[in-house]
Structure formats: C-alpha cells, structure tokens
Write an enzyme that holds these catalytic residues in place. Structure first.
Site, PDB file in Angstrom:
ATOM      1  N   ALA A   1       4.634  29.014  -6.944  1.00 24.82           N
ATOM      2  CA  ALA A   1       6.086  28.842  -7.280  1.00 24.82           C
ATOM      3  C   ALA A   1       6.172  27.354  -6.359  1.00 24.82           C
ATOM      4  O   ALA A   1       6.356  27.517  -5.204  1.00 24.82           O
ATOM      5  CB  ALA A   1       7.046  29.807  -6.499  1.00 24.82           C
TER       6      ALA A   1
ATOM      7  N   ARG B   1      -3.883 -16.488   3.988  1.00 24.50           N
ATOM      8  CA  ARG B   1      -5.035 -16.270   3.398  1.00 24.50           C
ATOM      9  C   ARG B   1      -4.983 -17.535   2.441  1.00 24.50           C
ATOM     10  O   ARG B   1      -3.814 -17.775   1.384  1.00 24.50           O
ATOM     11  CB  ARG B   1      -4.964 -15.079   2.588  1.00 24.50           C
ATOM     12  CG  ARG B   1      -6.078 -15.188   1.288  1.00 24.50           C
ATOM     13  CD  ARG B   1      -7.408 -14.853   1.861  1.00 24.50           C
ATOM     14  NE  ARG B   1      -8.426 -14.562   0.923  1.00 24.50           N
ATOM     15  CZ  ARG B   1      -9.837 -14.605   1.309  1.00 24.50           C
ATOM     16  NH1 ARG B   1     -10.246 -14.825   2.437  1.00 24.50           N
ATOM     17  NH2 ARG B   1     -10.793 -14.658   0.115  1.00 24.50           N
TER      18      ARG B   1
ATOM     19  N   GLU C   1       9.317  17.446  -1.550  1.00 23.94           N
ATOM     20  CA  GLU C   1      10.785  17.798  -1.496  1.00 23.94           C
ATOM     21  C   GLU C   1      11.119  17.581  -2.953  1.00 23.94           C
ATOM     22  O   GLU C   1      12.602  16.836  -3.324  1.00 23.94           O
ATOM     23  CB  GLU C   1      11.448  16.762  -0.514  1.00 23.94           C
ATOM     24  CG  GLU C   1      11.208  17.350   0.925  1.00 23.94           C
ATOM     25  CD  GLU C   1      12.143  16.835   1.861  1.00 23.94           C
ATOM     26  OE1 GLU C   1      13.374  16.772   1.544  1.00 23.94           O
ATOM     27  OE2 GLU C   1      11.572  17.049   3.213  1.00 23.94           O
TER      28      GLU C   1
END
Ligand code: COS
Length: 383
Positions: free
Chosen positions: A129, A268, A363
């Site tokens: 479940a 960079r 959730e």
C-alpha cells in the site's frame, strides 16, 4: 501566531547563517558517514529547529504556514538530510496529533517533540500500500482497554531514531478509507520492532526502515481522535500540510543548485572566456531562475490561503508537483553546467542530484498529485 515582519526576518537570517556556517561545511561528511554529527543535532535542538511549527502553547515557535515555507526556503539550501531529521517533528510526525489529537495527547507529546527530546514518525506506507494508501492492511483490534496491532509499515522516515509513531491501521472490516484509524504508538510498546535501515540512493544521514507490529499492545487512549474510522482523513490532512513543506524545501534546494551552477559558470573558462558568457549556458541559468520564481510564488500563495483557513488540498498538490519537478530540472541543468565535474563527488552537485530525486516520490508521487488535482477539477475546483 503571526510574527511581526522584523522578528520573522531575524529568524530567516538566523537560519540562513546556521545553514551556511554550520550545515553546509558538514554536507560531504554526512553523505560519507550516513550520520548527522551529534554536535550538529545538539545545535539544531538549541536553536529550536525541532519545534518550528508546533504552537507556542506546546513549547514550539508556532510558525504560520507562510512563515514555515519562508524558513524552509532557507533550510532547503543544504543537504536535505539535515531537514529530514527535524522534518517529521515539524511535519508528518506531529501534525496528526496537533490536528486531531486529544488535549491530553497534545500536552503529553507536543512539548517533547518541540524540544527534540522525542523524535516523531509517520507510518502510512506498507509493502502493498504505497500510492493506494487506503488499501493498507495493518490491523488494530480492540481488546478491552487496549488495541492490538499487526502489520508492517515500509520506508518509514526517521523510524530508526523515532520514539513515537503516528500509525494508520484498520479498526474495522469496512473497505477502503472508512475502516482506518490513527494511533500514537510508542517505540517501547511490546510487539513493535524495526527492520534493517534501508540503503538509499541519496539523502544519506536521513534514515528509513520497516516498522513491524506483531501483536503490539497499546492503550486504547492512544487512538487519535475520539472515534474510530477517521484516521485516513487525519493522514490526508497531514499530507496536505507536509506537501507544501516539501515544495518549499525543493525550492530551497533549487536555489542552492542554481547558485552553485552560476558560481561555477562564472569561474570556469573555455574558449577563452567564462562559460557563463555563452548563451546556451545562460539559457540554462535563466530557465532555472524563472522556474524557481514561479514555484516560490505558488508556494507562498498556497501557504497564505492555508493561513486564512481555506482548504488547500489542491493547491498543496499543485505546489508539490510543480516545485519538485522543477527542482529535478534545475538539478539536471546544474549538473550539465558543471560538465564532467558535475559527475564527480568532490563538487557536491552530484550529491544534490541524487538527494532531490526523492522529492518527486515521497509524501505522494508526482502522479498522485496529478490525480488529486484532476479529481479536484472534476469536482468543481475553481480553475
Ligand atoms: N483532507 C481531508 N479528507 C480527505 C482528503 C484531504 N486532503 N483527501 C481525501 N479525504 C477524504 C475523502 O473526502 C474521503 O472521505 P469520504 O469517504 O467521507 O468522502 C476519504 O478521505 C477517502 O478519499 P478518496 O476517496 O479520495 O481516497 P482514495 O483511496 O481514492 O485515495 C489518494 C486518495 C490517492 C489521494 C491517497 O491515497 C493518497 O494521497 N495517496 C498517496 C499517499 C502518499 O502520499 N504516500 C506517501 C507516503 S506518506 S510520507
């Protein structure tokens, strides 16, 4: 309580400083050791992080939903494992008691949860479940002044450390949601045991495991709410609030990843200039900022509606769905901006990429949020 804006700003500043000075420097260590260091936990207790959302009457800071999401935008800007440790006490491990518990239960448990002296946890999911939460099989049979619980709960956040569990279990043969009740079960209850900690893709330092009930006897007074059969609704109300919180945490994480990607792109150099000067890199940065802004507006609006006492079930699902998917896209772009370095653990961005993947799952998956939103529309939710 609604704080005056100056107090709220001070709180957000304090959390921002705590995140940058105390938590960020320990991120790699937490990922490597799979533990939150004891001194960090003590510092979290000290500044009241375990009781952010618990009302002042029960020893917490009593943040409103809007205040809570604003704090979560800050707390989200470090490894989600730190947030996870305090997440259940402020969220799914306490809200059920707060919303539907008796005054006696609130007095007994909330101050200890707020202080971080007890860790709370939320047991809904089972092996069979997950998304279909109402099909859960764990039973709670009444036996005189007690209930006897049998069943297994799965992937339970903070269960290895938890002292109390909000447990959804079936108290009648009624099918689906109406047969489910919620209980507060203490760790030391006879018949409660824990499985082995799960090995996870990310969020190391935040632990989950099975919680197993074998003829686990608890006093009947541990039922949440005065009647049986309303536990599924308690769980859904808990998740409505929890989903807004996760959306806000996802926004914090996206901000951090964008900040790191921007810093890298400005430093960079390739083809004789910082890669941030290239428009294809700029597009990735701009898309991320735009989506973060949209999610932030959405979460703040939903939080304010909840503070006004409105039902935000649909808005919470919209916010969780959009913010966590957005966070996944920002993570992907942040790795892309880092190039090969994005795949190397030393740079940290690969850790975030793994950590934030969970946001789209727990959730309620993105697909469950879509189901909730579409059902709301079919029932006439305002468009
Ligand atoms: N607030 C209050 N009550 C709610 C509610 C909410 N947000 N959502 C549903 N309910 C009520 C319904 O009104 C219904 O009550 P009635 O029977 O009195 O009408 C009851 O709860 C059952 O609702 P529903 O029929 O919508 O249940 P379903 O079985 O169809 O499933 C979903 C609903 C899919 C939304 C639910 O199972 C779900 O959220 N699944 C995901 C679970 C999850 O998030 N798991 C994550 C693990 S927990 S960290």
């Amino acid at each position: 309580m609604i704080r005056d804006s100056e107090t709220q700003t001070l709180l957000e500043d304090a959390i921002r400083r705590f995140v940058r000075e105390t938590l960020v420097p320990r991120e790699a260590e937490v990922d490597e050791t799979d533990q939150i260091p004891a001194d960090v936990l003590a510092a979290m207790r000290e500044i009241g992080l375990f009781g952010l959302t618990i009302p002042e009457a029960y020893g917490g800071l009593g943040l409103t939903m809007e205040e809570e999401v604003r704090v979560a935008f800050e707390l989200g800007q470090t490894s989600p494992a730190f947030r996870s440790v305090i997440g259940t006490n402020n969220g799914i491990g306490s809200i059920g008691i707060l919303l539907d518990g008796s005054e006696e239960q609130k007095q007994h448990y909330l101050p200890k949860l707020a202080a971080g002296d007890l860790i709370g946890s939320f047991c809904l999911t089972e092996p069979d479940a997950g998304s279909d939460a109402a099909s859960l099989k764990t039973t709670a049979r009444r036996d005189g002044d007690h209930y006897v619980l049998n069943g297994t709960k799965r992937f339970i956040t903070n269960a290895p450390e938890a002292d109390i569990f909000t447990v959804m279990a079936r108290t009648s043969d009624a099918k689906g949601a109406s047969g489910i009740s919620a209980f507060i079960v203490e760790r030391e209850s006879p018949g409660l045991s824990l499985g082995k900690p799960d090995k996870k893709m990310g969020q190391r330092g935040a632990h989950t495991c099975d919680v197993i009930f074998e003829n686990c006897r608890i006093p009947a007074t541990q039922l949440i709410g005065s009647v049986e059969g309303v536990g599924f609704k308690t769980a859904m109300k808990v998740l409505d609030k929890g989903r807004l919180h996760i959306a806000a945490i996802a926004i914090g994480a996206a901000k951090r990843m964008l900040r790191d990607a921007l810093a890298y792109a400005m430093e960079r150099k390739q083809f004789g200039q910082p890669i941030a000067e290239f428009q294809l890199v700029q597009a990735m940065l701009a898309d991320s900022k735009t989506e973060i802004y949209a999610a932030e507006c959405m979460v703040l609006d939903a939080a304010r509606r909840r503070d006004e006492g409105r039902d935000v079930s649909i808005e919470a699902s919209c916010a969780k769905y959009f913010a966590t998917e957005m966070c996944g896209r920002v993570a992907d772009r942040a790795v892309q901006v880092h190039g090969g370095a994005g795949y190397i653990s030393e740079y940290g961005i690969e850790r975030f990429y793994r950590d934030v993947r969970l946001f789209r799952l727990y959730e309620g998956t993105s697909q469950i949020q879509q189901v909730i939103i579409a059902r709301g529309l079919m029932r006439g939710t305002e468009i």
